[in-house]
Design an enzyme around this catalytic site. Structure first.
Site, PDB file in Angstrom:
ATOM      1  N   GLU A   1      16.205  55.358 105.497  1.00 51.63           N
ATOM      2  CA  GLU A   1      15.814  55.819 106.825  1.00 51.63           C
ATOM      3  C   GLU A   1      15.330  54.970 107.734  1.00 51.63           C
ATOM      4  O   GLU A   1      15.036  53.715 107.555  1.00 51.63           O
ATOM      5  CB  GLU A   1      14.563  57.037 106.575  1.00 51.63           C
TER       6      GLU A   1
ATOM      7  N   GLU B   1      10.402  56.230 117.759  1.00 46.60           N
ATOM      8  CA  GLU B   1       9.374  57.304 117.177  1.00 46.60           C
ATOM      9  C   GLU B   1       8.055  56.831 117.392  1.00 46.60           C
ATOM     10  O   GLU B   1       7.714  55.402 117.600  1.00 46.60           O
ATOM     11  CB  GLU B   1       9.561  57.432 115.575  1.00 46.60           C
TER      12      GLU B   1
HETATM   13  C1  LIG Z   1      10.014  64.978 112.171  1.00 51.81           C
HETATM   14  O1  LIG Z   1      10.205  63.567 112.583  1.00 51.81           O
HETATM   15  C2  LIG Z   1       9.249  62.608 111.672  1.00 51.81           C
HETATM   16  C3  LIG Z   1       9.320  61.367 112.079  1.00 51.81           C
HETATM   17  O2  LIG Z   1      10.524  60.755 111.675  1.00 51.81           O
HETATM   18  C4  LIG Z   1       9.522  62.882 110.082  1.00 51.81           C
HETATM   19  O3  LIG Z   1       8.536  62.414 109.373  1.00 51.81           O
HETATM   20  C5  LIG Z   1       9.556  64.374 110.108  1.00 51.81           C
HETATM   21  O4  LIG Z   1       9.691  64.568 108.447  1.00 51.81           O
HETATM   22  C6  LIG Z   1      10.426  65.216 110.857  1.00 51.81           C
HETATM   23  N1  LIG Z   1      10.151  66.627 110.710  1.00 51.81           N
HETATM   24  C7  LIG Z   1      11.271  67.317 110.365  1.00 51.81           C
HETATM   25  C8  LIG Z   1      11.001  68.830 110.154  1.00 51.81           C
HETATM   26  O5  LIG Z   1      12.478  66.657 110.383  1.00 51.81           O
END
Ligand SMILES: *[C@@H]1O[C@H](CO)[C@@H](O)[C@H](O)[C@H]1NC(C)=O
Ligand SMILES: *[C@@H]1O[C@H](CO)[C@@H](O)[C@H](O)[C@H]1NC(C)=O
Length: 314
Positions: free
Chosen positions: A132, A137
């Site tokens: 990842e 962010e």
């Molecule tokens: C949204 O972004 C956050 C930060 O990267 C991540 O940890 C989270 O899993 C994400 N949520 C979804 C539903 O993708």
């Protein structure tokens, strides 16, 4: 004469072949809705969010495309019942997966507001085995931006390397340090939140190669934006881009082992595992969930406005 010509051309030709890449994908305006899918899934990080489907996003104007604007936002009109679902928002996932590539994101505006947790990132399947990369962010309007890798066990980074940012954590293993990953903090306040927006946003560029992962950032108000980045040129030369904000070398992290094919994800959640835990120290009022439930107008600026995305695969 001919020899002189050759000698003067040669060094240039060598340099050009090293850092030159040709554009393979370009997305703008409504093109984003063809290249990405809206995912109405539950937030794995337990956010105070309700990710809506594509039809709902369109009907409620949570996705909006016109010319070189592509906007995705959270609802800023509805007061929420504490026993009901969270604040409506959008999660986008690229239909295509990418491996070795450069991606330039030209971003006009990013979501801001207490309780917000916006993220622009790439991730492979079977997390964290394909890796990842969090490009942009943060939570609760607290910058500057941190670029972070999360990987399977065994990928580590040296403390010092050729980057303008500050190393924050050197073990990328998602299973240690509460999944904090290995981060690099930007030296620029303009890289995140209100300051990013008031300077007109800017360009984030990610390069994934066997030789490592690099992320650059140029504010729109910066004086050193390379012209090929500014224009999203059909051919770019990263040799002219200068020192990246973050550099993750392959020395003790074989890139091809830890990073597989990845989707691009753009999402915006509220509270949850990170923004919720950070909230108490952020200077934001009340509690995170209470604030998100009861102050819809505070999320008027909780939106992304993307000008374009250009991709150069190699
Ligand atoms: C949204 O972004 C956050 C930060 O990267 C991540 O940890 C989270 O899993 C994400 N949520 C979804 C539903 O993708
Ligand atoms: C939809 O959102 C766009 C972008 O934020 C805005 O310009 C437009 O006025 C909105 N349309 C409606 C009907 O609210």
């Amino acid at each position: 004469m001919l020899l002189r010509l050759l000698v003067s051309i040669l060094p240039l030709a060598v340099q050009v072949s090293a850092g030159t890449f040709a554009q393979t994908n370009a997305h703008q305006g409504s093109g984003f809705l063809k290249a990405f899918s809206v995912e109405a899934i539950a937030d794995p990080t337990r956010g105070r969010v309700k990710y809506v489907d594509a039809a709902t996003a369109d009907a409620q104007n949570l996705t909006y495309a016109s010319g070189d604007h592509f906007v995705l936002r959270a609802d800023y009109k509805t007061k929420l019942s504490s026993s009901g679902p969270g604040r409506s928002s959008v999660r986008l996932k690229s239909n295509k997966k990418y491996s070795k590539a450069i991606m330039i994101f030209n971003i006009r505006h990013m979501p801001v507001g207490c309780g917000t947790w916006p993220a622009l990132w790439t991730v492979g399947s079977n997390w964290p085995s394909q890796g990842e990369i969090d490009i942009l962010e943060g939570v609760n309007d607290r910058g500057p931006n941190q670029v972070t890798l999360h990987t399977a066990k065994g990928c580590t980074m040296p403390s010092y390397r050729d980057q303008s940012g500050t190393t924050v954590g050197t073990n990328c293993d998602a299973a240690v340090n509460n999944n904090k990953g290995c981060s690099v903090r930007s030296p620029e306040t303009r890289s995140y939140g209100a300051s990013f927006n008031s300077n007109g946003g800017g360009w984030y560029a990610l390069q994934r190669a066997t030789g490592g992962i690099r992320v650059w950032f140029w504010s729109r108000s910066a004086s050193n934006v390379p012209s090929d980045v500014r224009n999203g040129a059909s051919s770019i030369n990263t040799d002219n881009w200068g020192t990246p904000l973050a550099y993750f070398p392959p020395d003790s992290c074989n890139m091809d082992d830890y990073f597989g094919d990845q989707n691009i994800i753009i999402n915006l959640t509220f509270c949850g595992d990170w923004a919720g835990n950070d909230y108490g120290e952020s200077g934001c009022p009340s509690t995170c969930v209470d604030y998100v439930n009861n102050n819809p107008s505070a999320f008027r600026d909780a939106y992304w406005d993307l000008q374009w995305l250009k991709i150069y695969e190699f």
